[in-house]
Structures are given as structure tokens and as C-alpha cells.
Design an enzyme around this catalytic site. Structure first.
Site, PDB file in Angstrom:
ATOM      1  N   CYS A 120       0.898  -1.290   0.063  1.00  0.00           N
ATOM      2  CA  CYS A 120       0.051   0.010   0.060  1.00  0.00           C
ATOM      3  C   CYS A 120       0.846   1.255   0.094  1.00  0.00           C
ATOM      4  O   CYS A 120       0.195   2.442  -0.312  1.00  0.00           O
ATOM      5  CB  CYS A 120      -0.994  -0.143   1.233  1.00  0.00           C
ATOM      6  SG  CYS A 120      -2.248  -1.189   1.073  1.00  0.00           S
ATOM      7  N   HIS A 170      -3.317   7.342   2.365  1.00  0.00           N
ATOM      8  CA  HIS A 170      -3.919   5.879   1.782  1.00  0.00           C
ATOM      9  C   HIS A 170      -5.374   5.522   2.438  1.00  0.00           C
ATOM     10  O   HIS A 170      -5.455   5.842   3.583  1.00  0.00           O
ATOM     11  CB  HIS A 170      -2.887   4.625   2.509  1.00  0.00           C
ATOM     12  CG  HIS A 170      -3.222   3.319   1.882  1.00  0.00           C
ATOM     13  ND1 HIS A 170      -3.558   3.011   0.556  1.00  0.00           N
ATOM     14  CD2 HIS A 170      -3.224   2.181   2.872  1.00  0.00           C
ATOM     15  CE1 HIS A 170      -3.892   1.967   0.778  1.00  0.00           C
ATOM     16  NE2 HIS A 170      -3.720   1.435   1.878  1.00  0.00           N
ATOM     17  N   ASN A 185     -10.252  -0.166  -0.609  1.00  0.00           N
ATOM     18  CA  ASN A 185      -8.729  -0.031  -0.558  1.00  0.00           C
ATOM     19  C   ASN A 185      -8.394  -0.717  -1.940  1.00  0.00           C
ATOM     20  O   ASN A 185      -8.276  -1.624  -2.036  1.00  0.00           O
ATOM     21  CB  ASN A 185      -8.267  -0.777   0.499  1.00  0.00           C
ATOM     22  CG  ASN A 185      -6.642  -0.735   0.903  1.00  0.00           C
ATOM     23  OD1 ASN A 185      -5.794  -0.420  -0.045  1.00  0.00           O
ATOM     24  ND2 ASN A 185      -6.065  -1.406   2.004  1.00  0.00           N
TER      25      ASN A 185
HETATM   26  O1  UT7 Z   1      -3.843  -1.239   3.480  1.00  0.00           O
HETATM   27  C1  UT7 Z   1      -3.301  -2.237   4.051  1.00  0.00           C
HETATM   28  C2  UT7 Z   1      -3.159  -1.937   5.651  1.00  0.00           C
HETATM   29  N1  UT7 Z   1      -4.442  -2.498   5.920  1.00  0.00           N
HETATM   30  C3  UT7 Z   1      -5.067  -1.973   7.093  1.00  0.00           C
HETATM   31  O2  UT7 Z   1      -4.833  -0.828   7.264  1.00  0.00           O
HETATM   32  C4  UT7 Z   1      -6.330  -2.600   7.598  1.00  0.00           C
HETATM   33  C5  UT7 Z   1      -6.242  -2.433   9.001  1.00  0.00           C
HETATM   34  N2  UT7 Z   1      -7.287  -3.185   9.665  1.00  0.00           N
HETATM   35  C6  UT7 Z   1      -8.459  -2.884   9.776  1.00  0.00           C
HETATM   36  O3  UT7 Z   1      -8.724  -1.811   9.131  1.00  0.00           O
HETATM   37  C7  UT7 Z   1      -9.787  -3.421  10.745  1.00  0.00           C
HETATM   38  O4  UT7 Z   1      -8.845  -4.137  11.510  1.00  0.00           O
HETATM   39  C8  UT7 Z   1     -10.695  -4.463   9.734  1.00  0.00           C
HETATM   40  C9  UT7 Z   1     -11.439  -3.329   8.943  1.00  0.00           C
HETATM   41  C10 UT7 Z   1     -10.013  -5.329   9.006  1.00  0.00           C
HETATM   42  C11 UT7 Z   1     -11.485  -5.257  10.861  1.00  0.00           C
HETATM   43  O5  UT7 Z   1     -12.077  -3.999  11.808  1.00  0.00           O
HETATM   44  P1  UT7 Z   1     -11.947  -4.354  13.448  1.00  0.00           P
HETATM   45  O6  UT7 Z   1     -12.576  -3.210  14.007  1.00  0.00           O
HETATM   46  O7  UT7 Z   1     -10.517  -4.512  13.651  1.00  0.00           O
HETATM   47  O8  UT7 Z   1     -12.775  -5.944  13.409  1.00  0.00           O
HETATM   48  P2  UT7 Z   1     -12.125  -7.086  14.065  1.00  0.00           P
HETATM   49  O9  UT7 Z   1     -11.242  -7.859  13.125  1.00  0.00           O
HETATM   50  O10 UT7 Z   1     -11.806  -6.921  15.525  1.00  0.00           O
HETATM   51  O11 UT7 Z   1     -13.650  -7.884  14.416  1.00  0.00           O
HETATM   52  C12 UT7 Z   1     -14.646  -7.694  15.109  1.00  0.00           C
HETATM   53  C13 UT7 Z   1     -15.877  -8.306  14.806  1.00  0.00           C
HETATM   54  C14 UT7 Z   1     -15.438  -9.905  15.035  1.00  0.00           C
HETATM   55  O12 UT7 Z   1     -16.531 -10.712  15.598  1.00  0.00           O
HETATM   56  P3  UT7 Z   1     -16.417 -11.188  17.242  1.00  0.00           P
HETATM   57  O13 UT7 Z   1     -15.318 -12.021  17.213  1.00  0.00           O
HETATM   58  O14 UT7 Z   1     -16.277  -9.898  17.997  1.00  0.00           O
HETATM   59  O15 UT7 Z   1     -17.588 -11.894  17.509  1.00  0.00           O
HETATM   60  C15 UT7 Z   1     -15.450 -10.346  13.659  1.00  0.00           C
HETATM   61  O16 UT7 Z   1     -15.739 -11.633  13.330  1.00  0.00           O
HETATM   62  O17 UT7 Z   1     -16.263  -8.267  13.736  1.00  0.00           O
HETATM   63  C16 UT7 Z   1     -16.479  -9.653  12.919  1.00  0.00           C
HETATM   64  N3  UT7 Z   1     -16.310  -9.285  11.721  1.00  0.00           N
HETATM   65  C17 UT7 Z   1     -17.362  -8.761  10.647  1.00  0.00           C
HETATM   66  N4  UT7 Z   1     -18.917  -8.811  11.187  1.00  0.00           N
HETATM   67  C18 UT7 Z   1     -19.505  -8.442  10.118  1.00  0.00           C
HETATM   68  C19 UT7 Z   1     -15.373  -9.293  10.902  1.00  0.00           C
HETATM   69  N5  UT7 Z   1     -15.594  -8.877   9.498  1.00  0.00           N
HETATM   70  C20 UT7 Z   1     -16.909  -8.562   9.427  1.00  0.00           C
HETATM   71  C21 UT7 Z   1     -17.875  -8.492   8.570  1.00  0.00           C
HETATM   72  N6  UT7 Z   1     -19.111  -8.189   8.801  1.00  0.00           N
HETATM   73  N7  UT7 Z   1     -17.409  -8.042   7.198  1.00  0.00           N
END
Ligand code: UT7
Length: 336
Positions: free
Chosen positions: A116, A256, A286
């Protein structure tokens, strides 16, 4: 002798027509518009449909448009650098394919992989060739068909990514404009949080790698988020301090576009008014190497000659960095 700087003298971007909306995604995996908007800030992303099309086709459109817009003959280009994580093939370089498709015959070209941060690293590399004095017209293109490495059964990654390309023309200037400073970092130990497991020399493609879905993006989202939110803001603040820039001096932050929360946190840390932060993640998601040129292209008409821009990115690798530049032309104007 006056210092030669590299200035962006034209910008163009291209996105495919097909819009993959949160509504459509929520029929494919267990997700919702509400979750995606709250956690990431994406409403829809573009997908390149059609057999036999890859990142070079996106890049070709962006570069063709750039040549037309800047009244530049393809034969006059000296160098084309393509940043991508989704090359058409492992070799030859996608840069070579774009050059061939666009009639760029007198340039040498190569690919650049910094995930990225790829566009930023490639932009500075292109600028260095200009500053050396021997290169007069350099194209830097960021192009990614992220849909080719996205698993549309994995709800943790499939809402995040989209396909796009963006390209800039760099030319020399002796004025106070152009690319002024950069700070770049890499930390390869971060590779465990974000990578593509198979298809490289360590694990070539096999029936097993396909069955295990190892040709798709692997991301530990929360870990990447923590590194991204602190490092992108830190490097943006560091480049401000090193150049004695106050929030009022800065016209635009071009971040980004990976997550709206990361973008907003970076703007806050820099002390910027929210309206100075370029945001279009809601429309494209992204697009990896294309996010920054795609953003500047959409905001181009609002830019004025002399505007100070800070470009900042964080991505796989880990890679991160910031560029400080002074915009070199007024809207609608073709000349420096
Ligand atoms: O460009 C390259 C660099 N990449 C980045 O900068 C990405 C950095 N990371 C992020 O932007 C975030 O971590 C994500 C958007 C990928 C995820 O958001 P988060 O707030 O960190 O969510 P999480 O992974 O902590 O998941 C929270 C909950 C989980 O459920 P439980 O375990 O709390 O029951 C996930 O299973 O949300 C669930 N979850 C979803 N629910 C509905 C994960 N993906 C989804 C989804 N829809 N698409």
C-alpha cells in the site's frame, strides 16, 4: 546552479464500471452495510470484470488518459514505474506491458512492490531520476486488481478491497514546487500479519495451496490496524516537524485509503481540520497502490499552485511513509 525538483504536472485515474455494493456483499457473506460503514467506511468498490483482464489493463487506461490530458506523446516518456501487488504475471513486469499497450517505446520500465506504500515509494524513486537531470518525463502508475487475490467467501477481507489505477506525470522544475521531502520506513517482521501465502518461490502453486485458499490475501486485521494507526500518524507528524510545517500551512492530507478510522486519526494527530483530508474510500475501498493518485485525481480541481500536500501511507511489509510536496499547477491549467 538551481536545484532541479520533480513536479507532478498531470494526474489521471481509472476505475472499472462494475460497482460491488455492501448490499450485494451481504448476500455473499455474513456481513452488513452497517458493520462495514462503522468499522471501515466503505460503501462500494469497483471490480474489473471480464476474462483475460489484469492490472495492466487498469494501468493502461490511466496512462492513456494521462498522456492525452497532458498532451504528451508516448515516445517522449523516458521512464515508467509501475507500483503493484497484483502484477499481470510474475514476470515480465506489468510496467513493460503497460508501456507496450500505450505505445511508450523509448522508456525503460520496471515494477515496484511496496504494497500500500508502493505509490509513494515509486513516486519518490521517479522523482530521483528527474532530480538527477537526465530524465525529463517520468510516469508513475499505481495499479491493482485486488479482486484477483480477494476471497469472496471471507467476510474479514472481502469488503475491504477494490480495483483501480492512478498515474502521474513527473517533470523537472526549478521553481519552489514539486516533491520536497520524504520519510520512508519498512519493517519486514510485520509480514506475518499481512501477506499472500502461496504462489511465490517458497510455496509455488499446487492443488494443496489452492484447496487451502492460500492465493488470497491473509490479514490479521486488528494487528495491522494498530500498527497502521500509530505509524501513519507518526510519520505524517514527523515530516511536518522536520519541515517546520504547522497545520495551517497544509492545504491537504492525502492518506492511503484503507480504513476511515485510520484516516481520521492521522488527520487529528496532525491537527488538521477534517475538510483538509482527502477521502474517497466510501466509493472505491482499498485499491492498494492506486488509492493516493485516485484521491488526488478526484480532488484535482480543488488544488491550487503552491498548495502544500502531505501524502501518507501504511501497508503490507510493513511499509509506511510520507511525502511533502508543493502542488505545481492551478486547476484547468496545463503548464507549470
Ligand atoms: O492497506 C493495508 C493495510 N491494511 C489496513 O490498514 C487494515 C487495518 N485493519 C482494519 O482496518 C480493521 O482491523 C478491519 C476493518 C480489517 C476489521 O475491523 P476491526 O474493528 O478490527 O474488527 P475485528 O477484526 O476486531 O472484528 C470484530 C468483529 C469480530 O467478531 P467477534 O469476534 O467480535 O464476534 C469479527 O468476526 O467483527 C466480526 N467481523 C465482521 N462482522 C460483520 C469481521 N468482519 C466482519 C464483517 N461483517 N465483514
Amino acid at each position: 546552479m538551481e536545484k532541479i525538483r520533480a513536479a507532478i504536472t498531470g494526474i489521471n485515474a481509472w476505475v472499472p464500471e462494475y460497482k460491488l455494493t455492501n448490499q450485494e456483499l451481504s448476500k455473499m457473506v455474513d456481513t452488513s452495510d452497517e458493520w462495514i460503514m462503522q468499522r471501515v467506511g466503505i460503501k462500494e468498490r469497483r471490480i474489473l470484470k471480464g476474462e483475460g483482464l489484469g492490472s495492466s489493463d487498469l494501468g493502461e487506461q490511466a496512462v492513456r488518459g494521462l498522456l492525452l490530458k497532458t498532451h504528451t506523446a508516448p515516445e517522449d516518456i523516458d521512464l515508467l514505474i509501475c507500483a503493484t501487488v497484483t502484477p499481470d504475471m510474475a514476470f515480465p513486469a506489468t510496467a513493460n506491458i503497460i508501456s507496450d499497450k500505450c505505445g511508450i517505446k523509448n522508456a525503460f520500465s520496471f515494477d515496484f512492490n511496496a504494497a500500500c506504500s508502493g505509490f509513494l515509494f515509486a513516486l519518490e524513486t521517479g522523482a530521483t531520476f528527474i532530480e538527477g537531470g537526465r530524465y525529463k518525463k517520468v510516469i508513475v502508475v499505481g495499479t491493482d486488481k485486488m479482486s484477483s487475490i480477494t476471497d469472496y467467501t471471507d467476510r474479514t477481507t472481502c469488503p475491504l478491497f477494490g480495483d483501480a489505477a492512478g498515474a502521474v506525470l513527473l517533470e523537472p522544475t526549478t521553481g519552489e514546487f514539486g516533491i520536497i521531502d520524504h520519510i520512508f520506513h519498512t519493517d519486514g517482521s510485520g509480514r506475518k500479519y499481512l501477506h499472500l501465502k502461496a504462489g511465490g518461490s517458497v510455496k509455488p502453486a499446487s492443488y494443496e495451496t489452492i484447496d487451502a485458499k492460500e492465493h488470497f490475501i491473509y490479514q490479521e486485521g486488528q494487528s495491522v490496524f494498530k500498527f497502521a494507526v500509530s505509524n501513519m500518524a507518526d510519520v505524517a507528524v514527523e515530516i511536518m516537524e522536520r519541515n517546520n510545517l504547522k497545520p495551517n500551512d497544509i492545504a491537504w492530507l492525502v492518506p492511503h485509503q484503507a480504513n476511515l478510522r485510520i484516516i481520521e486519526a492521522t488527520g487529528r494527530r496532525m491537527g488538521l481540520d477534517p475538510e483538509k483530508v482527502m477521502i474517497n474510500i466510501q466509493n472505491y475501498g482499498n485499491t492498494t497502490t492506486a488509492t493516493i493518485p485516485l484521491c488526488i485525481w478526484e480532488y484535482e480541481k480543488k488544488l491550487k499552485k503552491g498548495d502544500i500536500l502531505i501524502l501518507a501511507a501504511f501497508g503490507g511489509g510493513f511499509t509506511w511513509g510520507a511525502i511533502y510536496l508543493k502542488w505545481a499547477y492551478d486547476p484547468q491549467s496545463d503548464t507549470l
